[in-house]
Design an enzyme around this catalytic site. Structure first.
Site, PDB file in Angstrom:
ATOM      1  N   HIS A 163       7.491 -15.519   3.037  1.00 35.25           N
ATOM      2  CA  HIS A 163       7.899 -16.273   4.322  1.00 35.25           C
ATOM      3  C   HIS A 163       8.902 -15.137   4.704  1.00 35.25           C
ATOM      4  O   HIS A 163       9.078 -15.340   5.993  1.00 35.25           O
ATOM      5  CB  HIS A 163       8.524 -17.637   4.004  1.00 35.25           C
ATOM      6  CG  HIS A 163       7.731 -18.862   3.751  1.00 35.25           C
ATOM      7  ND1 HIS A 163       7.187 -18.885   2.401  1.00 35.25           N
ATOM      8  CD2 HIS A 163       7.078 -19.566   4.517  1.00 35.25           C
ATOM      9  CE1 HIS A 163       6.505 -20.053   2.604  1.00 35.25           C
ATOM     10  NE2 HIS A 163       6.247 -20.275   3.684  1.00 35.25           N
ATOM     11  N   ASP A 179      -3.008 -17.040   5.633  1.00 37.94           N
ATOM     12  CA  ASP A 179      -1.998 -17.832   5.745  1.00 37.94           C
ATOM     13  C   ASP A 179      -1.057 -17.539   7.219  1.00 37.94           C
ATOM     14  O   ASP A 179      -1.970 -16.648   7.945  1.00 37.94           O
ATOM     15  CB  ASP A 179      -0.871 -17.264   4.494  1.00 37.94           C
ATOM     16  CG  ASP A 179       0.103 -18.380   4.237  1.00 37.94           C
ATOM     17  OD1 ASP A 179       0.264 -19.245   4.933  1.00 37.94           O
ATOM     18  OD2 ASP A 179       0.525 -18.272   3.048  1.00 37.94           O
TER      19      ASP A 179
END
Length: 421
Positions: free
Chosen positions: A250, A322
């Protein structure tokens, strides 16, 4: 406890392209995903009749694909996010006119049960395309749960892994599916098939079923099948494996410096098992694997998506990236460049949770230019869109979902907790 198989009924659509799609969707056989999978692999009964060997959802997808414009095909490749708890006019227009392939809901989009119901309804109403939307959410149980607290949370995968019971894992999958279905959502980004083999890995940790390929594969596949049995699309993640990292993707790009032999004998095993069991959708990881590709992360590595996943592991299902807004990609590549690279590498759908400042239109335009300049072939786009349509057909996304009673579902969740005490 009774675990029910979903049966859905198709509804018709309206004029123009919608009429074509309506006829296509109404031609399909009313089967569960697992039954449809069996049909897909059945031996032909007549050598001279190829059509008889194709399940209805594949035939329908081909007909729908032939009726679509190039712009609508490219839009189907985009899985977009929205910012708040209601749709803005810009977001409504993006769904209505943009004909996107799917909408993902994050924690920022969920306030309470009534709000989530209204948001999902407004998303579906905004979709003016005859092709239904994927509406996806992360509902894994444990610390990754987006569904409002009116429905109880489930144990983490680590807790389920401690029991090491495939039957309970399948029940968990069924309940996870019914939780998202209760709010009109049709796709669950679960289960996690990453192996928890690095104590410093905070992003996976208790989201994994365990520390061995066998446990993760067995329990992960059972959970996947439980989700699938309720007519919800399961998404296994994060290929080629996010377990052995100490960096959170992230924020920045992790690197897993293992040999191909190590990856094949460990990280890939749960994914191989799921592919053999008929996995329909796989999410790729934002991770660099130098032994496979020392230049590009898995998200847009042709060597990994095409070379490993498609060719070596013989996977022909849907590949979703993703989120392109994650630091592992956003810090080093622009959203537009990363999205185009992913499609060039063979990803079928690109996840764009940040569509602000024209990001959606920029990516859509860039993909159109890539096709015009032949850096992305129209043949490849057609293959990806056909996979998307097949999955939507197979799970009958244009049909009304079965109503899920909240009190019964909470009772089933309570019974699962009793089994792990």
């Amino acid at each position: 406890m009774k675990w029910k198989q979903v049966t859905l009924t198709l509804v018709g659509l309206t004029a123009g392209m919608g009429l074509i799609f309506s006829l296509v969707w109404n031609s399909q056989v009313n089967t569960s995903p697992s039954t449809a999978s069996k049909v897909a692999t059945a031996s032909p009964t007549k050598i001279d009749s190829a059509k008889e060997t194709l399940p209805a959802y594949q035939t329908a997808a081909k007909k729908t694909l032939a009726s679509m414009s190039e712009e609508d095909k490219l839009a189907q490749l985009l899985f977009v996010g929205v910012e708040g708890t209601t749709l803005s006019e810009t977001e409504r227009n993006m769904i209505e006119s943009g004909h996107v392939g799917g909408v993902v809901l994050l924690g920022r989009n969920v306030k309470n049960a009534n709000q989530l119901n209204l948001l999902v309804s407004s998303i579906k109403e905004a979709n003016q395309s005859p092709v239904p939307l994927f509406i996806g959410i992360d509902e894994e149980g444990g610390r990754v749960s987006r569904i409002p607290s009116s429905l109880s949370n489930l144990p983490s995968s680590e807790r389920i892994g401690e029991l090491n019971d495939k039957e309970i894992s399948e029940q968990v999958g069924s309940v996870l599916a019914r939780k998202v279905k209760h709010f009109g959502i049709n796709m669950n980004f679960a289960p996690v098939l990453d192996i928890n083999n690095n104590p410093a890995n905070e992003v996976i940790g208790d989201r994994s079923f365990g520390q061995t390929p066998a446990k993760v594969g067995n329990l992960g596949v059972a959970t996947m099948q439980g989700i699938e049995s309720e007519g919800i699309v399961p998404v296994i993640k994060h290929f080629p494996g996010h377990g052995d990292t100490s960096v959170d993707s992230h924020y920045k790009l992790p690197v897993i410096d293992k040999t191909v032999q190590q990856l094949e004998s460990f990280e890939w095993k749960p994914f191989k098992q799921a592919i053999a069991a008929g996995a329909d959708v796989i999410m790729t990881a934002h991770i660099l694997f130098p032994a496979l590709d020392d230049q590009y992360p898995a998200t847009f590595s042709e060597k990994i998506i095409q070379g490993v996943l498609r060719e070596q592991l013989n996977y022909d299902g849907l590949v979703i990236t993703d989120d392109m807004a994650m630091g592992a990609i956003a810090n080093d590549y622009g959203t537009t460049e990363a999205a185009v690279r992913s499609v060039q590498a063979g990803a079928d759908m690109v996840m764009l949770t940040d569509t602000r400042n024209g990001n959606f239109q920029n990516v859509h335009t860039a993909l159109k230019q890539a096709v015009e300049q032949e850096t992305v072939s129209l043949e490849q786009v057609n293959e990806s869109v056909e996979r998307i349509l097949q999955t939507k057909q197979k799970y009958e996304l244009n049909s009304p979902q079965e109503q899920v009673k909240e009190d019964e579902l909470n009772e089933d969740i309570s019974q699962i907790w009793e089994q792990i005490q």
